[in-house]
Design a protein around this motif. Structure first.
Motif, PDB file in Angstrom:
ATOM      1  N   ARG A 253       0.830  -1.204   0.000  1.00 22.86           N
ATOM      2  CA  ARG A 253       0.000   0.000   0.000  1.00 22.86           C
ATOM      3  C   ARG A 253       0.869   1.260   0.000  1.00 22.86           C
ATOM      4  NH1 ARG A 253      -2.540  -1.204   3.967  1.00 22.86           N
ATOM      5  NH2 ARG A 253      -4.521  -1.912   3.092  1.00 22.86           N
ATOM      6  N   THR A 254       1.929   1.257   0.794  1.00 22.95           N
ATOM      7  CA  THR A 254       2.832   2.413   0.835  1.00 22.95           C
ATOM      8  C   THR A 254       3.531   2.614  -0.500  1.00 22.95           C
ATOM      9  OG1 THR A 254       3.204   2.084   3.199  1.00 22.95           O
ATOM     10  CG2 THR A 254       4.802   3.418   2.018  1.00 22.95           C
ATOM     11  N   GLU A 255       3.979   1.517  -1.105  1.00 26.92           N
ATOM     12  CA  GLU A 255       4.667   1.619  -2.395  1.00 26.92           C
ATOM     13  C   GLU A 255       3.733   2.147  -3.476  1.00 26.92           C
ATOM     14  OE1 GLU A 255       7.732   1.364  -2.721  1.00 26.92           O
ATOM     15  OE2 GLU A 255       8.305   0.383  -0.870  1.00 26.92           O
ATOM     16  N   LEU A 256       2.486   1.669  -3.490  1.00 26.24           N
ATOM     17  CA  LEU A 256       1.536   2.138  -4.494  1.00 26.24           C
ATOM     18  C   LEU A 256       1.148   3.593  -4.260  1.00 26.24           C
ATOM     19  CD1 LEU A 256      -0.804  -0.972  -4.870  1.00 26.24           C
ATOM     20  CD2 LEU A 256       1.025  -0.224  -6.396  1.00 26.24           C
ATOM     21  N   ASP A 257       1.062   3.996  -2.989  1.00 28.10           N
ATOM     22  CA  ASP A 257       0.810   5.409  -2.681  1.00 28.10           C
ATOM     23  C   ASP A 257       1.925   6.285  -3.233  1.00 28.10           C
ATOM     24  OD1 ASP A 257      -1.603   5.082  -1.430  1.00 28.10           O
ATOM     25  OD2 ASP A 257      -0.755   4.891   0.584  1.00 28.10           O
TER      26      ASP A 257
END
Length: 375
Positions: A253-257
Motif C-alpha cells: 500500500r505504501t509503495e503504491l501510494d
C-alpha cells in the motif's frame, strides 16, 4: 496511441525543415516563372542568390532561437532578411509572385525580438507592408493578403518556438522527477540503514567499554559482555540484510501510494487501487519492488499521459499489473536491467513476470506471486 517524443534537436530540425518548405512555397511560382518562362540568366542568378541567402539566414536564426542561443546580432540578421525580401520585388517582377517575399520576415519578428518590441514591430510591419505593396503596384487581393499575413506570420512563429520550449521543459521536468524519485529512495534507504546500525553500533561500543573496564578484575563479566557483543553484531548483520532486501516494514500500500503520487506530480494520470488488509504479508515485498521499478520506467522511458494499476487477489495467486501509454519502441534485446532484476526476484518468490509493449502503444508489466507463502 501517443508517439514517443524525439530528442529536442530532432524536433528543432523538423521545425526548421517544415518552415523552409513553407517559405519556399511562397516564392515557388516566382522562381518557376524565372526558370521556365523568362529564362534570363542574370535575373535567375539574382533571384536564386537573394532567395537562398534569405532562407539560409532565416533557418539559422530560427535554429539558434529554438536552441535558446539568442544574441543581439540576431536583430541584424532579421534586418538583413527584411532588406533582401523587400528588395527582390522591385528588382525582379512584382507581377509574377515576387510580392509574396514581403511576408517572409514576419515569421521571425516575435522569435528574435522580445514580446513588447515584437508587438510594436508587427504593428508597424502590418501597416508598412501593404503600403509598400501599393507603391509597387501589387494587386488589391495581394495587398489585402499581406495585411492579414504579417500578424499571422508573427504569431505563428512565436507559438511554434514557445511550444517547442514548453515540450523541452516538460522533458527536463520529467527527467528531474525521475532523479528525485531515485534520490528519495536513496534517502529512505540511508534513513533505514542509520536507524538499524546507529543504535546497534552504539550498544556494541558501550558493551566493549564495559568489558575493557573489567578485563583485569572479572573474567566472568568480560565473557558475558563479549557474548552480548556477538549477539548484537549478529542482530545488526541480520537487520542490514533485511534493509538491503527490502523486507523491513515493506508495505505494498505504501509503495503504491508513493508510485501514484510521483506519477501524478509528473502530470501522468494515475489512481492507486485499493489494497485489502487481508493481503498475505509475504506478497508485499516482491510486488512492492514491481511498483517501484514500474514507476521509474514510466518516468524515464516513456512519454505517458496515463498509468493504470490493477491489483487482483485470488485464492491461488496475487497479481499486480501496471499499464501505461506512450510506450518506447524497443527491441527484444533492449530490456533494462531493472526489469531483468524484477523477473529474477519474482521467479525466486515462485511467481511469474512479464513486461513489454502490448502492441497498441502501451507498455504492460504483470507480476503474480502465490497467495500462500509455502507455495
Amino acid at each position: 496511441m501517443q508517439p514517443r517524443i524525439p530528442r529536442p534537436t530532432v524536433i528543432a530540425a523538423i521545425i526548421v525543415g517544415m518552415t523552409a518548405l513553407t517559405l519556399a512555397g511562397f516564392l515557388l511560382p516566382a522562381l518557376w516563372y524565372e526558370i521556365v518562362d523568362r529564362r534570363d540568366a542574370g535575373r535567375l542568378i539574382l533571384a536564386l542568390l537573394g532567395a537562398g541567402a534569405a532562407f539560409a539566414l532565416y533557418a539559422r536564426l530560427l535554429w539558434q532561437n529554438l536552441m535558446r542561443r539568442t544574441a543581439p546580432a540576431h536583430r541584424l540578421g532579421l534586418a538583413a532578411i527584411a532588406a533582401i525580401c523587400w528588395a527582390l520585388p522591385p528588382l525582379l517582377d512584382t507581377g509574377q509572385g515576387w510580392g509574396n517575399a514581403l511576408l517572409v520576415p514576419a515569421g521571425l519578428i516575435a522569435v528574435v525580438l522580445p514580446v513588447r518590441e515584437a508587438i510594436a514591430v508587427t504593428a508597424a510591419a502590418t501597416v508598412l507592408t501593404p503600403v509598400y505593396g501599393v507603391l509597387l503596384g501589387l494587386p488589391a487581393l495581394t495587398v489585402l493578403y499581406e495585411v492579414t499575413g504579417v500578424p499571422l506570420g508573427a504569431f505563428s512563429g512565436y507559438v511554434t518556438v514557445w511550444l517547442f520550449h514548453v515540450v523541452q521543459e516538460l522533458r527536463e521536468a520529467r527527467a528531474e522527477l525521475a532523479r528525485s524519485a531515485v534520490g528519495e529512495e536513496r534517502l529512505r534507504f540511508a534513513r533505514d540503514l542509520h536507524d538499524v546500525l546507529g543504535h546497534s553500533l552504539q550498544a556494541v561500543a558501550l558493551r566493549a567499554e564495559v568489558a575493557e573496564r573489567f578485563v583485569e578484575r572479572d573474567d566472568g563479566r568480560v565473557r558475558k559482555e563479549l557474548t552480548e557483543i556477538q549477539t548484537m553484531a549478529r542482530d545488526a548483520v541480520r537487520d542490514v540484510r533485511e534493509v538491503v532486501r527490502g523486507y523491513r516494514a515493506t508495505s505494498l500500500r505504501t509503495e503504491l501510494d508513493g508510485m501514484s503520487a510521483v506519477l501524478r506530480a509528473a502530470g501522468i494520470r494515475c489512481e492507486r487501487p485499493e489494497v485489502s488488509p487481508e493481503l498475505p504479508a509475504h506478497v508485499h515485498e516482491p510486488l512492492g519492488w514491481v511498483a517501484r521499478e514500474a514507476a521509474t520506467n514510466v518516468l524515464r522511458h516513456s512519454s505517458a499521459s496515463w498509468c493504470e494499476i490493477t491489483l487482483r487477489a485470488g485464492r491461488d495467486r496475487v497479481q499486480l499489473e501496471v499499464v501505461n501509454d506512450g510506450a518506447a519502441r524497443r527491441g527484444a534485446g533492449d530490456a533494462g536491467s531493472g526489469l531483468a532484476g524484477l523477473a529474477e526476484r519474482i521467479t525466486a518468490a515462485g511467481g511469474r513476470f512479464r513486461a513489454g509493449p502490448a502492441g497498441d502503444g502501451t507498455f504492460r508489466v504483470t507480476a503474480s506471486v502465490p497467495a500462500k507463502g509455502d507455495a
